[in-house]
Write a protein that holds these residues in place. Structure first.
Motif, short mmCIF file in Angstrom:
data_model
loop_
_atom_site.label_atom_id
_atom_site.label_comp_id
_atom_site.label_asym_id
_atom_site.label_seq_id
_atom_site.Cartn_x
_atom_site.Cartn_y
_atom_site.Cartn_z
N LEU A 55 -4.39 -2.98 6.58
CA LEU A 55 -4.86 -3.73 7.76
C LEU A 55 -3.81 -4.74 8.21
O LEU A 55 -3.55 -4.89 9.40
CB LEU A 55 -6.18 -4.44 7.45
N ASP A 75 -9.22 2.28 4.37
CA ASP A 75 -8.37 1.11 4.60
C ASP A 75 -8.30 0.21 3.38
O ASP A 75 -9.27 0.04 2.65
CB ASP A 75 -8.88 0.28 5.78
N ALA A 86 -12.65 -2.52 9.10
CA ALA A 86 -11.99 -1.54 8.25
C ALA A 86 -12.46 -0.14 8.59
O ALA A 86 -13.64 0.10 8.80
CB ALA A 86 -12.27 -1.84 6.78
#
Length: 71
Positions: free
Chosen positions: A14, A9, A5
């Motif tokens: 993601l 994020d 990450a």
């Protein structure tokens, strides 16, 4: 697939960035990464996240006939 990450994020970001979709995948990520929800909606930078493998696209999909209005 294991990803890291970046700052700001979220799990759905993601999934969208690496898998190209989020529908049904966020739930799979939560199941694969026990306790990741304890971080909250924004993941800490450097958190390793295991993403599911995408199923292979089916080649036997039925094609719809092309319909044209003025034939």
């Amino acid at each position: 697939m294991r990803v890291v990450a970046q700052q700001g994020d979220t799990i759905d970001a993601l999934c969208h960035r690496h898998l190209g979709a989020t529908a049904g995948l966020v739930e799979q990520v939560l199941a694969l990464n026990y306790g990741i929800s304890l971080h909250g909606p924004v993941l800490p930078m450097g958190t390793f996240v295991e993403l599911p493998d995408l199923p292979a696209p089916s080649t036997g999909a039925a094609e719809r006939p092309l319909i044209q209005l003025w034939d």
